[in-house]
Design an enzyme around this catalytic site. Structure first.
Site, PDB file in Angstrom:
ATOM      1  N   HIS A  16       0.842  -1.205   0.000  1.00 11.27           N
ATOM      2  CA  HIS A  16       0.000   0.000   0.000  1.00 11.27           C
ATOM      3  C   HIS A  16       0.880   1.260   0.000  1.00 11.27           C
ATOM      4  O   HIS A  16       0.611   2.223  -0.712  1.00 11.27           O
ATOM      5  CB  HIS A  16      -0.887   0.058   1.253  1.00 11.27           C
ATOM      6  CG  HIS A  16      -1.905  -1.037   1.365  1.00 11.27           C
ATOM      7  ND1 HIS A  16      -1.984  -1.873   2.458  1.00 11.27           N
ATOM      8  CD2 HIS A  16      -2.883  -1.432   0.518  1.00 11.27           C
ATOM      9  CE1 HIS A  16      -2.992  -2.720   2.288  1.00 11.27           C
ATOM     10  NE2 HIS A  16      -3.541  -2.481   1.115  1.00 11.27           N
ATOM     11  N   LYS A  40     -17.620  -6.583   8.355  1.00 13.82           N
ATOM     12  CA  LYS A  40     -16.420  -7.324   7.951  1.00 13.82           C
ATOM     13  C   LYS A  40     -15.571  -7.619   9.188  1.00 13.82           C
ATOM     14  O   LYS A  40     -15.358  -6.756  10.031  1.00 13.82           O
ATOM     15  CB  LYS A  40     -15.615  -6.493   6.932  1.00 13.82           C
ATOM     16  CG  LYS A  40     -14.769  -7.356   6.017  1.00 13.82           C
ATOM     17  CD  LYS A  40     -14.201  -6.529   4.882  1.00 13.82           C
ATOM     18  CE  LYS A  40     -13.075  -7.287   4.185  1.00 13.82           C
ATOM     19  NZ  LYS A  40     -12.385  -6.480   3.193  1.00 13.82           N
ATOM     20  N   ARG A  89      -1.679  -5.787  -8.600  1.00 11.66           N
ATOM     21  CA  ARG A  89      -0.481  -6.583  -8.335  1.00 11.66           C
ATOM     22  C   ARG A  89      -0.247  -7.599  -9.443  1.00 11.66           C
ATOM     23  O   ARG A  89       0.839  -7.760  -9.944  1.00 11.66           O
ATOM     24  CB  ARG A  89      -0.616  -7.316  -6.992  1.00 11.66           C
ATOM     25  CG  ARG A  89      -0.523  -6.395  -5.802  1.00 11.66           C
ATOM     26  CD  ARG A  89      -1.023  -7.050  -4.565  1.00 11.66           C
ATOM     27  NE  ARG A  89      -2.430  -7.405  -4.711  1.00 11.66           N
ATOM     28  CZ  ARG A  89      -3.203  -7.827  -3.722  1.00 11.66           C
ATOM     29  NH1 ARG A  89      -2.705  -7.980  -2.524  1.00 11.66           N
ATOM     30  NH2 ARG A  89      -4.469  -8.115  -3.933  1.00 11.66           N
ATOM     31  N   SER A 127      -2.700  -7.848   2.787  1.00  9.63           N
ATOM     32  CA  SER A 127      -2.892  -7.764   4.241  1.00  9.63           C
ATOM     33  C   SER A 127      -3.188  -9.153   4.803  1.00  9.63           C
ATOM     34  O   SER A 127      -2.700  -9.517   5.883  1.00  9.63           O
ATOM     35  CB  SER A 127      -4.045  -6.821   4.575  1.00  9.63           C
ATOM     36  OG  SER A 127      -3.777  -5.528   4.110  1.00  9.63           O
TER      37      SER A 127
HETATM   38  O1  PNS Z   1      -8.706  -3.113   0.253  1.00  6.76           O
HETATM   39  P1  PNS Z   1      -9.950  -3.660  -0.393  1.00  6.76           P
HETATM   40  O2  PNS Z   1     -10.743  -4.474   0.611  1.00  6.76           O
HETATM   41  O3  PNS Z   1      -9.667  -4.416  -1.676  1.00  6.76           O
HETATM   42  O4  PNS Z   1     -10.858  -2.369  -0.790  1.00  6.76           O
HETATM   43  C1  PNS Z   1     -12.131  -2.521  -1.335  1.00  6.76           C
HETATM   44  C2  PNS Z   1     -12.921  -1.195  -1.297  1.00  6.76           C
HETATM   45  C3  PNS Z   1     -12.972  -0.629   0.107  1.00  6.76           C
HETATM   46  C4  PNS Z   1     -12.252  -0.183  -2.212  1.00  6.76           C
HETATM   47  C5  PNS Z   1     -14.356  -1.503  -1.842  1.00  6.76           C
HETATM   48  O5  PNS Z   1     -14.868  -2.607  -1.167  1.00  6.76           O
HETATM   49  C6  PNS Z   1     -15.326  -0.336  -1.669  1.00  6.76           C
HETATM   50  O6  PNS Z   1     -15.166   0.695  -2.290  1.00  6.76           O
HETATM   51  N1  PNS Z   1     -16.343  -0.512  -0.803  1.00  6.76           N
HETATM   52  C7  PNS Z   1     -17.327   0.489  -0.540  1.00  6.76           C
HETATM   53  C8  PNS Z   1     -18.709   0.022  -1.002  1.00  6.76           C
HETATM   54  C9  PNS Z   1     -18.912   0.300  -2.477  1.00  6.76           C
HETATM   55  O7  PNS Z   1     -18.810   1.423  -2.941  1.00  6.76           O
HETATM   56  N2  PNS Z   1     -19.228  -0.759  -3.250  1.00  6.76           N
HETATM   57  C10 PNS Z   1     -19.534  -0.629  -4.661  1.00  6.76           C
HETATM   58  C11 PNS Z   1     -18.301  -0.743  -5.526  1.00  6.76           C
HETATM   59  S1  PNS Z   1     -18.031  -2.424  -5.924  1.00  6.76           S
END
Ligand code: PNS
Length: 161
Positions: A16, A40, A89, A127
């Site tokens: 990150h 979560k 990645r 992570s």
């Molecule tokens: O680090 P991650 O878990 O891969 O991040 C995922 C994240 C937080 C970017 C994604 O889950 C998110 O934006 N969640 C908020 C809910 C949302 O907007 N969902 C619709 C888009 S799929």
């Protein structure tokens, strides 16, 4: 230009940080946005994740750290930002990232997702893998900042104060 770098950051890793450093050089301002998703199961609370990221990133003047709940498009709108950054990645990330980017675009056609390639040093890093290695007492000092390593070790010992 200001960009949002959203994620779970449970916890923040050197992968990150690599993306954040690249963004901080290219853009005027980077908002690191931690998703607050109570359903979560995370190792660190949002407050703990925020504190860790603040400490790790304190030397960056153009990086802000924030939390958000709900949809990313709504958060981005509330900040007046229309560009989201995600790190890629490997090919395995692509399908999930494409789905998210296209869904976000469907919800808000103004929102653009830009992808940055992670450093090849961190292609394997996530992570979840950090937590798994730490759980079995493996070496994580070269893949997370020292304060994150200490926080993980403390968590695993069940010492939460
Ligand atoms: O680090 P991650 O878990 O891969 O991040 C995922 C994240 C937080 C970017 C994604 O889950 C998110 O934006 N969640 C908020 C809910 C949302 O907007 N969902 C619709 C888009 S799929």
């Amino acid at each position: 230009m200001t960009v949002i770098y959203p994620g779970s950051f449970d916890p923040i890793t050197n992968g990150h940080l690599d993306i954040i450093e690249r963004c901080a050089k290219k853009f005027d301002k980077v908002i690191v946005a931690i998703l607050n998703n109570p359903s979560k199961n995370t190792m660190f609370s949002v407050k703990e994740r925020l504190d860790l990221i603040e400490k790790v990133l304190e030397q960056y003047d153009n990086v802000e750290i924030d939390t958000f709940t709900g949809l990313l498009i709504d958060y981005a709108k509330s900040k007046g930002v229309s560009t989201v950054i995600r790190g890629l990645r490997a090919v395995s990330d692509f399908e999930y990232e494409l789905q998210m980017a296209l869904m976000n675009r469907k919800l808000d056609e103004e929102l653009e997702t830009l992808f940055l390639m992670s450093s090849s040093k961190y292609t394997f890093l996530s992570s979840s893998i950090v937590k798994e290695v730490a759980r079995f007492d493996g070496e994580i000092s070269n893949i997370v900042p020292k304060i994150v390593e200490d926080a993980i070790r403390k968590k695993l010992k069940g010492d939460n104060d």
